[in-house]
Design a protein around this motif. Sequence first.
Motif, mmCIF file in Angstrom:
data_model
loop_
_atom_site.group_PDB
_atom_site.id
_atom_site.type_symbol
_atom_site.label_atom_id
_atom_site.label_comp_id
_atom_site.label_asym_id
_atom_site.label_seq_id
_atom_site.Cartn_x
_atom_site.Cartn_y
_atom_site.Cartn_z
ATOM 1 N N ALA A 7 48.458 26.918 70.294
ATOM 2 C CA ALA A 7 48.263 27.727 71.467
ATOM 3 C C ALA A 7 49.582 27.618 72.231
ATOM 4 C CB ALA A 7 47.066 27.609 71.971
ATOM 5 N N LEU A 10 52.615 29.062 71.119
ATOM 6 C CA LEU A 10 52.866 30.462 71.129
ATOM 7 C C LEU A 10 52.230 31.120 72.476
ATOM 8 C CD1 LEU A 10 50.960 31.134 67.736
ATOM 9 C CD2 LEU A 10 53.374 31.170 68.103
ATOM 10 N N ARG A 11 52.244 30.267 73.322
ATOM 11 C CA ARG A 11 51.759 30.616 74.669
ATOM 12 C C ARG A 11 50.503 31.601 74.560
ATOM 13 N NH1 ARG A 11 57.627 31.572 77.452
ATOM 14 N NH2 ARG A 11 58.180 29.425 77.281
ATOM 15 N N LEU A 12 49.464 31.264 73.802
ATOM 16 C CA LEU A 12 48.247 31.969 73.688
ATOM 17 C C LEU A 12 47.174 31.040 74.226
ATOM 18 C CD1 LEU A 12 48.945 33.499 69.957
ATOM 19 C CD2 LEU A 12 49.063 34.733 72.057
ATOM 20 N N ALA A 13 45.924 31.660 74.321
ATOM 21 C CA ALA A 13 44.942 30.805 74.498
ATOM 22 C C ALA A 13 44.295 30.339 73.092
ATOM 23 C CB ALA A 13 43.749 31.754 75.119
ATOM 24 N N GLU A 14 43.673 28.859 73.155
ATOM 25 C CA GLU A 14 43.259 28.341 71.942
ATOM 26 C C GLU A 14 42.301 29.319 71.137
ATOM 27 O OE1 GLU A 14 41.374 24.119 70.649
ATOM 28 O OE2 GLU A 14 41.928 24.320 72.615
ATOM 29 N N THR A 16 42.103 32.591 70.916
ATOM 30 C CA THR A 16 42.810 33.250 70.467
ATOM 31 C C THR A 16 43.706 33.080 69.075
ATOM 32 O OG1 THR A 16 43.311 34.350 72.475
ATOM 33 C CG2 THR A 16 44.907 35.096 70.532
ATOM 34 N N VAL A 17 43.975 31.681 68.896
ATOM 35 C CA VAL A 17 44.924 31.050 67.877
ATOM 36 C C VAL A 17 43.805 30.816 66.734
ATOM 37 C CG1 VAL A 17 45.725 28.810 67.046
ATOM 38 C CG2 VAL A 17 46.441 29.900 69.310
#
Length: 51
Positions: A7, A10-14, A16-17
């Motif tokens: 996360a 990729l600069r995403l929320a966990e 979302t991953v």
Amino acid sequence: MTAREVASVLRLAEPTVRKLAANGKLPGLEAGSSIRFRRDAIEALIGPLSS
């Protein structure tokens, strides 16, 4: 790599991953209640994006 590490990369929320992995859009391996990711597989995904 853990879902948290992916996360961050990729600069995403966990969550979302975790959803992407559950849907087969991110290559991950379920280990009990956690998901592990191979660093080379994640780097292969982001490699073309960073060029």
